[in-house]
Design a protein around this motif. Structure first.
Motif, mmCIF file in Angstrom:
data_model
loop_
_atom_site.group_PDB
_atom_site.id
_atom_site.type_symbol
_atom_site.label_atom_id
_atom_site.label_comp_id
_atom_site.label_asym_id
_atom_site.label_seq_id
_atom_site.Cartn_x
_atom_site.Cartn_y
_atom_site.Cartn_z
ATOM 1 N N GLU A 257 -43.391 49.853 41.653
ATOM 2 C CA GLU A 257 -44.654 49.133 41.706
ATOM 3 C C GLU A 257 -44.344 47.642 41.821
ATOM 4 O O GLU A 257 -43.599 47.094 41.015
ATOM 5 N N LEU A 258 -44.919 47.002 42.815
ATOM 6 C CA LEU A 258 -44.594 45.606 43.105
ATOM 7 C C LEU A 258 -45.890 44.872 43.457
ATOM 8 O O LEU A 258 -46.211 44.684 44.634
ATOM 9 N N PRO A 259 -46.657 44.451 42.448
ATOM 10 C CA PRO A 259 -47.964 43.849 42.706
ATOM 11 C C PRO A 259 -47.860 42.617 43.604
ATOM 12 O O PRO A 259 -46.988 41.769 43.421
ATOM 13 N N GLY A 260 -48.783 42.556 44.583
ATOM 14 C CA GLY A 260 -48.817 41.385 45.454
ATOM 15 C C GLY A 260 -48.746 41.699 46.932
ATOM 16 O O GLY A 260 -48.764 40.795 47.751
ATOM 17 N N GLY A 261 -48.689 42.969 47.313
ATOM 18 C CA GLY A 261 -48.683 43.318 48.729
ATOM 19 C C GLY A 261 -47.338 43.158 49.395
ATOM 20 O O GLY A 261 -47.166 42.294 50.270
ATOM 21 N N ARG A 272 -29.374 43.281 47.457
ATOM 22 C CA ARG A 272 -30.705 43.055 46.893
ATOM 23 C C ARG A 272 -31.737 42.918 48.005
ATOM 24 O O ARG A 272 -31.425 42.458 49.112
ATOM 25 N N LEU A 273 -32.970 43.303 47.693
ATOM 26 C CA LEU A 273 -34.077 43.197 48.624
ATOM 27 C C LEU A 273 -34.822 41.896 48.380
ATOM 28 O O LEU A 273 -35.187 41.583 47.242
ATOM 29 N N TRP A 274 -35.055 41.135 49.446
ATOM 30 C CA TRP A 274 -35.886 39.940 49.392
ATOM 31 C C TRP A 274 -37.171 40.297 50.134
ATOM 32 O O TRP A 274 -37.157 40.535 51.340
ATOM 33 N N VAL A 275 -38.278 40.365 49.392
ATOM 34 C CA VAL A 275 -39.518 40.965 49.887
ATOM 35 C C VAL A 275 -40.640 39.937 49.876
ATOM 36 O O VAL A 275 -40.930 39.330 48.830
ATOM 37 N N THR A 276 -41.287 39.733 51.012
ATOM 38 C CA THR A 276 -42.443 38.838 51.051
ATOM 39 C C THR A 276 -43.661 39.546 50.475
ATOM 40 O O THR A 276 -43.904 40.719 50.742
ATOM 41 N N MET A 277 -44.425 38.811 49.662
ATOM 42 C CA MET A 277 -45.606 39.349 48.992
ATOM 43 C C MET A 277 -46.834 38.679 49.604
ATOM 44 O O MET A 277 -47.187 37.549 49.264
ATOM 45 N N ARG A 278 -47.509 39.386 50.524
ATOM 46 C CA ARG A 278 -48.537 38.779 51.359
ATOM 47 C C ARG A 278 -49.739 38.257 50.577
ATOM 48 O O ARG A 278 -50.331 37.240 50.935
ATOM 49 N N TRP A 279 -50.143 38.955 49.517
ATOM 50 C CA TRP A 279 -51.403 38.599 48.863
ATOM 51 C C TRP A 279 -51.238 37.506 47.804
ATOM 52 O O TRP A 279 -52.247 36.918 47.369
ATOM 53 N N THR A 280 -50.014 37.246 47.351
ATOM 54 C CA THR A 280 -49.836 36.321 46.228
ATOM 55 C C THR A 280 -49.017 35.081 46.559
ATOM 56 O O THR A 280 -48.818 34.235 45.690
ATOM 57 N N GLY A 281 -48.533 34.948 47.791
ATOM 58 C CA GLY A 281 -47.760 33.770 48.153
ATOM 59 C C GLY A 281 -46.452 33.655 47.399
ATOM 60 O O GLY A 281 -46.039 32.561 47.008
ATOM 61 N N ARG A 282 -45.781 34.786 47.210
ATOM 62 C CA ARG A 282 -44.519 34.789 46.483
ATOM 63 C C ARG A 282 -43.479 35.623 47.240
ATOM 64 O O ARG A 282 -43.807 36.414 48.135
ATOM 65 N N LEU A 283 -42.228 35.431 46.851
ATOM 66 C CA LEU A 283 -41.106 36.195 47.372
ATOM 67 C C LEU A 283 -40.485 36.947 46.203
ATOM 68 O O LEU A 283 -40.178 36.355 45.168
ATOM 69 N N ALA A 284 -40.334 38.263 46.344
ATOM 70 C CA ALA A 284 -39.742 39.083 45.288
ATOM 71 C C ALA A 284 -38.287 39.362 45.598
ATOM 72 O O ALA A 284 -37.915 39.585 46.751
ATOM 73 N N THR A 295 -39.935 37.138 40.916
ATOM 74 C CA THR A 295 -40.611 36.524 42.050
ATOM 75 C C THR A 295 -40.545 35.009 41.952
ATOM 76 O O THR A 295 -40.442 34.441 40.861
ATOM 77 N N VAL A 296 -40.592 34.368 43.128
ATOM 78 C CA VAL A 296 -40.614 32.912 43.212
ATOM 79 C C VAL A 296 -41.714 32.512 44.186
ATOM 80 O O VAL A 296 -42.029 33.253 45.123
ATOM 81 N N PRO A 297 -42.333 31.351 43.993
ATOM 82 C CA PRO A 297 -43.406 30.929 44.894
ATOM 83 C C PRO A 297 -42.879 30.468 46.244
ATOM 84 O O PRO A 297 -41.818 29.847 46.338
#
Length: 351
Positions: A257-261, A272-284, A295-297
């Motif tokens: 589960e990774l909230p933020g799209g 490691r996976l670097w994942v863009t989070m479309r709905w929250t403007g963060r990178l996981a 996550t980081v902004p």
């Protein structure tokens, strides 16, 4: 001052034996008209590169010496030295939404989602060889390993299309499900994320027939292969999760589960996976062994992401140098998850 101290500390640490090397992480902020460049060990943003309007996807050039970023809204390609984050040149280019090089490096196929066209270029010179008008919303693409056929998802038409790259003519078009998005060639089959539903369709590349479906979650978007080839990762933007599949059986192993799209995924040297989070403007940043994430902004509506190995950190710019120029007006976007904003969900699912 804190950023400078962190950069100095981690820069010196990266030179010590047995310590982690710094990577540069490029994130395309599709609603902020910019590219964030992060240093992987400090998680600090050390560059902010302005674009004209709306960048979505990026690839390495055929000789792998530059990053090529497609600014779909600005009708431009931006070329960047991935080791230094310096923009080397810009070219006017017709609506580059998604683009991929053929496996043999000869062709560049580009989908223009807003213009309902698929363009085929000579990769080295970007000379246009053919332009196909297609219905409706051409989105993502994949190739056969021999570079003879390209497969294009048509989001608005519920279809997948095969194009012969010798004749530049369609071979077939078949219905695969509502809003098909990412398409990946895997072990002789096509794996298509059915974004308007909750699954991945396993498609026969000969005729487009759906042979099997694999549940992943609402907004199933794209399938990414792990660096060791043992796992496949499916991002589901609406249910905000990543499903891990066994690459041989295609059976789900686990779900994170990774909230933020979660959207695009890139991998570093540690896997490691670097994942863009479309709905929250963060990178996981996700540990594949445990599924744990931090996550980081970054900017608004981050989409494409790329990790460039580098021996030492990149020196940070001053804030005034890193900011976009005054004439750049970022596009507006909602950061609210689509489940809470149906209109926004429908708009952004098409991108």
């Amino acid at each position: 001052m804190r950023r400078a101290r962190l950069a100095l500390f981690f820069g010196l640490a990266g030179l010590l034996p047995g310590t982690a090397k710094a990577d540069l992480v490029y994130v395309l902020n599709s609603a902020d008209a910019s590219i964030s460049v992060l240093e992987s060990t400090t998680r600090e943003e050390v560059r902010r590169i302005p674009v004209l309007r709306e960048a979505h996807h990026l690839i390495l050039t055929p000789e792998r010496g530059e990053l090529m970023v497609g600014d779909a809204g600005g009708n431009e390609l931006i070329f960047i030295d991935p080791a230094t984050a310096e923009v080397t040149r810009r070219e006017k280019f017709s609506n580059p939404y998604h683009m991929e090089l053929s496996p043999d490096g000869r062709l560049l196929v580009v989908t223009s989602l807003r213009r309902d066209q698929v363009d085929i270029y000579e990769a080295a010179t970007r000379t246009l060889l053919a332009r196909l008008k297609v219905p409706d919303k051409p989105s993502h693409l994949a190739y056969t390993p021999d570079s003879r056929i390209a497969f294009i998802t048509l989001q608005g038409a519920r279809r997948l299309m095969a194009i012969d790259l010798a004749t530049y003519k369609p071979l077939w078009s078949a219905e695969v499900g509502p809003q098909p998005a990412g398409v990946t060639w895997h072990n002789g089959k096509l794996l298509v994320g059915i974004m308007g539903s909750d699954h991945v369709a396993v498609v026969n590349p000969i005729d487009g027939k759906v042979e099997r479906t694999i549940f992943a979650g609402r907004g199933a978007h794209t399938v990414f292969r792990s660096p060791d080839g043992k796992s496949l990762y499916v991002n589901s933007r609406v249910d905000s999760r990543i499903t891990v599949l066994d690459s041989e059986t295609l059976e789900p192993r686990t779900r994170w589960e990774l909230p933020g799209g979660p959207d695009c995924i890139a991998f570093d040297r540690q896997g490691r996976l670097w994942v863009t989070m479309r709905w929250t403007g963060r990178l996981a940043i996700v540990d594949p062994a445990t599924g744990e994430a931090e996550t980081v902004p970054v900017g608004r509506s981050p989409h494409g992401v790329y990790v460039q190995p580098r021996a030492t950190p990149l020196p940070p710019l001053a804030v005034s140098e890193a900011a976009p120029p005054p004439e750049v007006t970022p596009a507006k976007a909602e950061a609210t998850p689509p489940a809470q904003q149906p209109a926004v969900w429908q708009r952004m699912l098409g991108r």
